[in-house]
Design a protein around this motif. Structure first.
Motif, PDB file in Angstrom:
ATOM      1  N   UNK A 203       7.040 -14.347   8.428  1.00 16.79           N
ATOM      2  CA  UNK A 203       5.091 -13.547   8.863  1.00 16.79           C
ATOM      3  C   UNK A 203       5.340 -13.286   7.613  1.00 16.79           C
ATOM      4  N   UNK A 204       4.370 -13.999   6.158  1.00 16.20           N
ATOM      5  CA  UNK A 204       4.235 -12.499   5.307  1.00 16.20           C
ATOM      6  C   UNK A 204       3.895 -11.090   5.042  1.00 16.20           C
ATOM      7  N   UNK A 205       4.649 -10.438   4.515  1.00 13.39           N
ATOM      8  CA  UNK A 205       3.798  -8.895   4.091  1.00 13.39           C
ATOM      9  C   UNK A 205       2.944  -9.031   3.668  1.00 13.39           C
ATOM     10  N   UNK A 206       1.876  -8.133   4.219  1.00 14.00           N
ATOM     11  CA  UNK A 206       0.400  -7.718   3.644  1.00 14.00           C
ATOM     12  C   UNK A 206       0.675  -7.278   1.753  1.00 14.00           C
ATOM     13  N   UNK A 207       0.004  -7.400   0.901  1.00 16.24           N
ATOM     14  CA  UNK A 207      -0.080  -6.428  -0.118  1.00 16.24           C
ATOM     15  C   UNK A 207      -0.125  -5.014  -0.022  1.00 16.24           C
ATOM     16  N   UNK A 208       0.244  -4.794  -0.739  1.00 15.88           N
ATOM     17  CA  UNK A 208       0.067  -3.105  -0.880  1.00 15.88           C
ATOM     18  C   UNK A 208      -1.243  -2.655  -0.996  1.00 15.88           C
ATOM     19  N   UNK A 209      -2.240  -3.821  -1.974  1.00  9.92           N
ATOM     20  CA  UNK A 209      -3.341  -2.951  -2.312  1.00  9.92           C
ATOM     21  C   UNK A 209      -3.990  -3.703  -1.270  1.00  9.92           C
ATOM     22  N   UNK A 210      -3.634  -4.474  -0.506  1.00 11.13           N
ATOM     23  CA  UNK A 210      -4.739  -4.839   0.993  1.00 11.13           C
ATOM     24  C   UNK A 210      -4.545  -4.041   2.324  1.00 11.13           C
ATOM     25  N   UNK A 211      -3.293  -3.614   1.772  1.00  8.88           N
ATOM     26  CA  UNK A 211      -3.139  -2.678   2.784  1.00  8.88           C
ATOM     27  C   UNK A 211      -4.393  -1.500   2.845  1.00  8.88           C
ATOM     28  N   UNK A 212      -3.906  -1.064   1.906  1.00  8.28           N
ATOM     29  CA  UNK A 212      -4.518   0.127   1.381  1.00  8.28           C
ATOM     30  C   UNK A 212      -6.470   0.069   1.249  1.00  8.28           C
ATOM     31  N   UNK A 213      -7.150  -1.313   0.817  1.00  8.94           N
ATOM     32  CA  UNK A 213      -7.535  -1.369   0.987  1.00  8.94           C
ATOM     33  C   UNK A 213      -8.592  -1.203   2.638  1.00  8.94           C
ATOM     34  N   UNK A 214      -8.076  -2.167   3.313  1.00  2.00           N
ATOM     35  CA  UNK A 214      -8.256  -1.716   4.941  1.00  2.00           C
ATOM     36  C   UNK A 214      -8.041  -0.823   5.301  1.00  2.00           C
ATOM     37  N   UNK A 215      -7.095  -0.177   4.777  1.00  5.10           N
ATOM     38  CA  UNK A 215      -7.127   2.030   5.852  1.00  5.10           C
ATOM     39  C   UNK A 215      -8.635   1.843   4.872  1.00  5.10           C
ATOM     40  N   UNK A 216      -8.530   1.958   3.806  1.00  5.87           N
ATOM     41  CA  UNK A 216     -10.102   2.859   3.668  1.00  5.87           C
ATOM     42  C   UNK A 216     -11.188   2.263   4.401  1.00  5.87           C
ATOM     43  N   UNK A 217     -10.920   0.790   4.451  1.00  2.00           N
ATOM     44  CA  UNK A 217     -12.572   0.208   4.688  1.00  2.00           C
ATOM     45  C   UNK A 217     -12.939   1.026   6.889  1.00  2.00           C
ATOM     46  N   UNK A 218     -11.239   0.375   6.758  1.00  2.00           N
ATOM     47  CA  UNK A 218     -11.603   1.108   8.693  1.00  2.00           C
ATOM     48  C   UNK A 218     -11.899   2.621   8.703  1.00  2.00           C
ATOM     49  N   UNK A 219     -11.313   3.659   8.065  1.00  2.00           N
ATOM     50  CA  UNK A 219     -11.568   5.257   7.925  1.00  2.00           C
ATOM     51  C   UNK A 219     -13.260   4.841   7.754  1.00  2.00           C
ATOM     52  N   UNK A 220     -14.051   4.686   6.584  1.00  2.00           N
ATOM     53  CA  UNK A 220     -14.792   4.371   6.637  1.00  2.00           C
ATOM     54  C   UNK A 220     -15.986   3.813   7.527  1.00  2.00           C
ATOM     55  N   UNK A 221     -15.324   3.248   8.774  1.00  2.00           N
ATOM     56  CA  UNK A 221     -16.069   2.588   9.762  1.00  2.00           C
ATOM     57  C   UNK A 221     -15.971   3.611  10.859  1.00  2.00           C
TER      58      UNK A 221
END
Length: 214
Positions: free
Chosen positions: A1-19
């Motif tokens: 399974x390919x690893x998520x890119x650091x930029x994508x992880x950061x964006x998802x973390x930010x989106x989760x935090x805002x939610x």
């Protein structure tokens, strides 16, 4: 399974935090801080309770983050667009923008007022930084108005900013206590009255010209 890119992880973390923050604001407004629980907030945000804890620790930390984040965005937007025209018009726009924020969630506003004034560290320092940011912006607006000739030369912008804060907080406290239904109008009235004492003094003519007979 390919690893998520650091930029994508950061964006998802930010989106989760805002939610999570938005869900917390909604839940605190719905049931109040004391009755709110992390599981209900997590359900609103569609994440696990463990995710909420991972991002914000306990419920009080989540409250401070939710209050600070939303208010900071409102204040920065209001200060970035003070508008044009006389100082009184600029202050009216600022007042109404900030009060619209409070009026959207009246229950949460009561909590915000209490927590922002009596928060522990590090949140006390963060809320104080917000106050200093607004104070500096108000002082500059007053000094610019003085330079335009709207106010007397040498008006102390810092002192004027303190006066505005006293008017604003008086109206805010009156509103959250149910003693005044139109806090914006109250602030505008107090500011207008205060500005009258800072206007340039116009000296009357000693010997006005007489009207000549035809």
């Amino acid at each position: 399974m390919p690893k998520r890119k650091p930029g994508l992880r950061a964006a998802q973390k930010e989106a989760t935090g805002k939610a999570v923050l938005e869900a917390a604001r909604e839940e605190f407004e719905r049931v109040g801080f004391e009755a709110a629980n992390l599981r209900a907030i997590a359900a609103r945000a569609r994440v696990s309770a463990g995710t909420v804890l991972h991002h914000y620790g306990d419920k009080r930390e989540l409250l401070h983050a939710a209050l600070f984040d939303d208010l900071d965005e409102t204040l920065r937007r209001a200060l970035a667009e003070p508008g044009t025209g006389p100082l009184e018009t600029q202050l009216s726009k600022l007042t109404r923008t900030v009060f619209q924020y409070y009026q959207q969630r009246p229950k949460l506003s009561r909590t915000l007022l209490k927590e922002s004034l009596f928060a522990d560290e590090p949140w006390a320092r963060k809320f104080n930084a917000q106050v200093h940011m607004v104070h500096g912006a108000l002082a500059r607006l007053a000094e610019e108005a003085s330079a335009r000739g709207e106010l007397r030369p040498g008006v102390d912008g810092a002192v004027f900013a303190v006066a505005y804060f006293s008017f604003f907080y008086f109206a805010l406290i009156s509103w959250v206590q149910g003693a005044h239904g139109s806090p914006e109008a109250l602030v505008e009235h107090l500011v207008r009255q205060h500005l009258e004492g800072l206007r340039p003094i116009r000296k009357p003519l000693r010997n006005p010209p007489r009207r000549s007979d035809p």
